[in-house]
Design a protein around this motif. Structure first.
Motif: not given
Length: 119
Positions: A1-12, A20-22
């Motif tokens: 079982q693998v989970q990938l949790a992304e963060s970052g992104g948005g409007l620029v 971005l990070s994962c």
């Protein structure tokens, strides 16, 4: 079982930067590479950048010189620093992890994070 949790992104705005990070969890020992892909509505998902366990990096021609991928193996995390962003960089960015064929050769995907670059 693998989970990938992304963060970052948005409007620029065009010319700006985003990061971005994962973070991966689960059977991360099976990975041979991690990376980022992006998808625009109505189009196929395309490679942005990948990095293998030994540090080999591959970039899409469209992002070379502007994006930087890096990886912290101690944290099982891959990063994407995006500079000089263009409106055509807009899309949903997906984190990817590829497992070794010994473990099934699976592709794992994060849920995606939206990046919007305004002109």
């Amino acid at each position: 079982q693998v989970q990938l949790a992304e963060s970052g992104g948005g409007l620029v705005q065009a010319g700006g930067s985003l990061s971005l990070s994962c973070a991966a969890s689960g059977s991360t020992f099976s990975f041979i590479a991690m990376g980022w892909y992006r998808q625009v509505s109505g189009k196929l998902r395309e490679l942005v950048a990948t990095i293998t366990n030994d540090g080999t990096i591959n970039y899409a021609d469209s992002v070379k010189g502007r994006f930087t991928i890096s990886r912290d193996n101690t944290k099982n995390t891959v990063y994407l620093k995006m500079n000089s962003l263009k409106p055509e960089d807009t899309g949903v960015y997906y984190c990817n992890a590829e497992s070794d064929r010994y473990y099934g050769g699976f592709d794992y995907w994060g849920q995606g994070t939206q990046v919007t670059v305004s002109s």
